[in-house]
Every structure is written in structure tokens, then in C-alpha cells.
Scaffold this motif. Sequence first.
Motif, short mmCIF file in Angstrom:
data_model
loop_
_atom_site.label_atom_id
_atom_site.label_comp_id
_atom_site.label_asym_id
_atom_site.label_seq_id
_atom_site.Cartn_x
_atom_site.Cartn_y
_atom_site.Cartn_z
N PHE A 87 0.86 -1.18 0.00
CA PHE A 87 0.00 0.00 0.00
C PHE A 87 0.90 1.22 0.00
O PHE A 87 1.79 1.35 0.84
N TYR A 88 0.64 2.14 -0.93
CA TYR A 88 1.56 3.24 -1.23
C TYR A 88 0.81 4.56 -1.10
O TYR A 88 -0.33 4.70 -1.54
N ARG A 89 1.47 5.55 -0.47
CA ARG A 89 0.92 6.90 -0.38
C ARG A 89 1.89 7.88 -1.00
O ARG A 89 3.09 7.87 -0.71
N GLU A 90 1.34 8.78 -1.81
CA GLU A 90 2.18 9.76 -2.50
C GLU A 90 2.52 10.96 -1.64
O GLU A 90 3.48 11.66 -1.89
N ASP A 91 1.71 11.22 -0.59
CA ASP A 91 1.94 12.42 0.21
C ASP A 91 1.39 12.21 1.61
O ASP A 91 0.65 11.27 1.88
N HIS A 92 1.76 13.13 2.52
CA HIS A 92 1.25 13.09 3.89
C HIS A 92 -0.24 13.36 3.94
O HIS A 92 -0.79 14.09 3.12
N SER A 93 -0.90 12.81 4.97
CA SER A 93 -2.20 13.33 5.37
C SER A 93 -1.98 14.63 6.14
O SER A 93 -0.89 14.88 6.67
N HIS A 94 -3.03 15.46 6.20
CA HIS A 94 -2.90 16.73 6.91
C HIS A 94 -2.67 16.50 8.40
O HIS A 94 -1.85 17.17 9.03
N ASP A 95 -3.39 15.54 8.98
CA ASP A 95 -3.23 15.19 10.39
C ASP A 95 -3.82 13.80 10.58
O ASP A 95 -4.27 13.14 9.63
N ILE A 96 -3.87 13.33 11.84
CA ILE A 96 -4.38 11.99 12.13
C ILE A 96 -5.85 11.87 11.74
O ILE A 96 -6.29 10.85 11.19
N ARG A 97 -6.62 12.91 12.01
CA ARG A 97 -8.04 12.87 11.66
C ARG A 97 -8.20 12.70 10.15
O ARG A 97 -9.03 11.90 9.68
#
Length: 547
Positions: free
Chosen positions: A343-353
Motif C-alpha cells: 500500500f503506497y501513499r504519494e503524500d502526507h495526510s494533513h493530520d491523524i483525523r
Amino acid sequence: MLFPQHAASQTIPVGDLREEQLRLQQLLNDTLTTSYVNRPVWNHVYDTYMDAANGRDGWWNRKLTNLEDPIDGSFRVGIFEPVLQNTFNSKLPFGENNALAWYGRGLTSDLQGGAYITSDFLTLTVRPQIVYQQNIDFRRPRFVQSDSEGNIRYLPEGIGTRVDNPYRFGPDPFWSSHPGQSSIRVHYKNVETGFSTESLWWGGAVHYPLMMSNNAPGIPHLFIGTRGPIHIPWAGKFEFRWMGGWPKDSPYYDAPQQYRHPRFMNAVNLSWSPGIFPGLNIGFTRTFMLHIQDGVSVSDFMSIFELGRTSTLPGDEAFQDQSASVYFRWLFPKAHAEIYGEFYREDHSHDIRDFLMEPNHNSAWSFGFQKLFYTNLTPYIDFVKVNLEATSLNPSRLDEIRWQTYFYTHSRIRQGQTNEGQIFGAAIGPGSSSMYLGVDGYKGDFKGGVFIQRWVDNDHFHYRWNMSQTERPWGQGDKWHHRVNLNLGANILWGPGPLYLQGKLMWTKAYNYGRYEYGNLEGLDWDNRVFDDAQNLQLQLGVRYVF
């Protein structure tokens, strides 16, 4: 020249025939010496498996050694077998996981070989790759751009200057060369460090790892890592590789001047095998790509440890791009099977929520399995291997409400996740997906198999382009012209030793090649839709001579 009884200390290049033998041995036997998710693998790991095979019948049980000679009490010098591969495409470019080679239309000849010197603590490997590409002209896709004077800009179809991935490498035949699988490394027990131009392959995927593969030439890089599992009591086994490298642009990189800074890449691969599940490996990878102007600092090598967001303000030249993935590979030796996924993510999430609400934002995935079946077809087949792999780099429906990017591209680091013009992640490329099924039979000196693949080429662009159109009959977009490749093929290996021959024949039906009919919807329905397809035949023949 003598063949030593002890293990040689060089690595096995990603994609080498020995790797196929090693993965088969993991499925055939109970020996679990390596995770096989942090490649290249060291030769002493290969030796462990092949010595356990004990020369049983079948080329997959036959240990392949290099020509080697001791030159004093500490050092040994060896020669790698030469490997020559010729590939011919009849109508269209097609190729993947070829390191330096780009398989254009016509003939591509790829030669590899070299030598090494090794000891218990130091190894120098020189194994270059030299490629000739005939690069015959072919029909240019519709969305490849031209400049104001009508000259072709060798940009990827539909993505433009967002990634350094030319649809064609110039108008003429050409030669190219690369240090290939070369390195200098210092090693002690299961730890090593050094400088390398080797290809890397991270995770358990057979065809399309999402973070790192040999689809592009190896990135020149400094590294520190393991050359075998490190055992920690109660915790299990760990392997890792931490690298800092310098990807190069292609001659056809065509972005505006403000995006032409050299790049530095900082990346890590960490895998863990818990003691209670010895066949399971869980891994994490992270990559940072930075524009550099004044050299590389210590902090650049530490960028993978940053926890915050990495976006930069407009006008800031210190652009950064990050991606990360988690993966697993679970081997079941007694069942002669394995499953794997990433599972791959290209960028950060803004925060945990944000992560909990939309973990699939800018995400890609892959999943696959392999299994061996012993058959009752003796004396014709000893066993059959089945491999199924599904991969998707097409963003989810979040694209309708939230910006999502083409994977391996970046709005500011315009070269993207590439080296010398080729993507070093999954070979299917940004916005694409694949379903692959292969069945191989093994007997004595032979392997023969068939495969089928459905490859959807950059469907992300298909949706983006259709959303930008104002003319939509019946409120619908162009549902007739998805760009899809259907690949049908067969492969064979004959390995009596010392000669090994490999061949592949693949037929491709490229549905809606070139996207020429996009938007031609007036009066269109399922009965009178326009077909503008292309076909390609690829013939491949490789030969190696193991001394």
C-alpha cells in the motif's frame, strides 16, 4: 582458474536467473534464510539455498557459479558470465524492468558482463550494461506535444512536463551505457556500507513493486544496510537499507528552467519478520526527493526521519517530494505458496483525523500470490507455478472532491520518481492498473509458460480529460475510448548448462492506441463506435554462458 568451495561475496543482480532459482527454492523448501524483500540479495544467501538443493534434477536446483581464482591469501578475483538479450518490437515500443534498456520499436540489444574482486571485508564489482536501440519511428500519440515551430517535444502522453518520462528517446537509433550492477562495499558479518549503481527492488511483488524496481537504470547512491537478517532475541529478524542517491535527468527533460535543479534522493527500506511467524515479513519504505543547488548536507540524508508535512511555500527553491509504502510477504513453504501486497501513499495526510477519514487519498496498491502444484503429468512436467498479481496506480474517486496527483510526478520537482527518463517504481506508470496471470511448467532443463495481462494505460488521464470537457451527450463522458493493452504471451527457458537460453513471444492488442478518438462523441453509441487500435508483436531471445 579454480571454483572455490566457500561462498563468494558479490551480490546477485535484480532480475538475474539466480533470483528466479532462489525464489523457487523458497517455495520448494523449508529454509528461510532471506526475506527477499530487500534486493539485491547476497550470493552467500543463494549458496545456502542451492547447497540445500544438493544438485537434484532440474535447472532450478543447479548452482550457478562464477569463474573465480584466489590472488593471495585474502582476495579472490572473478568473472561474471556474459548475458546478451535481443528484443524486437514490430509496431510499438514495449518493455519493462530492463534497467538501462528502453525497448522501442525495432531491435534492442542488451549486453551485460564484468568482473569482481572480493575478500571477507571488501568487494569491488564492475558489471556494466551496454545497449543498442534501433528506435524505429512509430505513430505518435495524440497528446504528445509540439513546440511553437512544430518540433516534437519528447514528453509523456497527457502528463507533459510533470515527469521526465519521454514517450520516445529521440528520432534516431542510439547506443547507451551505464555502470550497471557495479559497486564498492565494505562488509562485516551481516552489515555493509558503500557506493553502488545497482538496481534495487523493495517489497515482495513479482512484477510491479510500487516504490523501487529495476525498471530504470540503477541510481548512483551511498548506502548502509544488511546483507542478511539480523536476529534480535524475542523481537525477530530485521533487514534494512538506507540510501542517499543522485538520480539523473534524461536528455529530453523539457520542463521550465525553474524546475531544472539537480536532485537528491533519500530513501529507506525496513523489514521485520516476527519470531512467532517466521515466514511473514512486514516492511516500510519511505522516499524523499529534493532539489539541491549547493551540494548535499547531512540534514538531507536525514530527511526520511521528518515527521511533519513537507510541502514548501511558493518561491521556495528547496522543493521536496515524499512518498511512503507498507508491504508484506508471507511465505508458506509447506504449502509451496506465498502471498504479498503493498500500500503506497504519494503524500502526507494533513493530520491523524485526515488519515482516519481518508486513508486512500493519493494511494496505490498491489496484491499477489504464487503457488506451486505438483502434477500427475510426469514425465512431462514436475510441477506448475501459478502467479496472479493485481496492481492499481489509478487514484480513487476522491479525485472528484479533492486534488490527487499522478503517481511518481510532482508539481515542482518535475523530473518525478525517475532516473535517466525511466520510472523506478511500477513499470506500468502513473494512473495505470494491471491484472496479470501467469502459469509456468518446470521439467529438467526446461521451463515453459503462458501469461495474460490486462494493462489499463493512464486511466487517471482519461478521467481528468473527460471531466474538463463541457460537451457531454446524455450527461456522460467518453466511455468508449479507455486506453487498454491486452497482452498474451509465452516464455521458455532451456538450461542444460553451461548454456542458458531464454525466450519470450508476446502479442499486444492496444485498444484505442494514441487516444485519437477522444471527444468524438457526436452520434456515438455502442453499435457505431470508432475502433482505432494497434497491434504489436514482441520477440525476445536471451543467452548466457555460465563458465
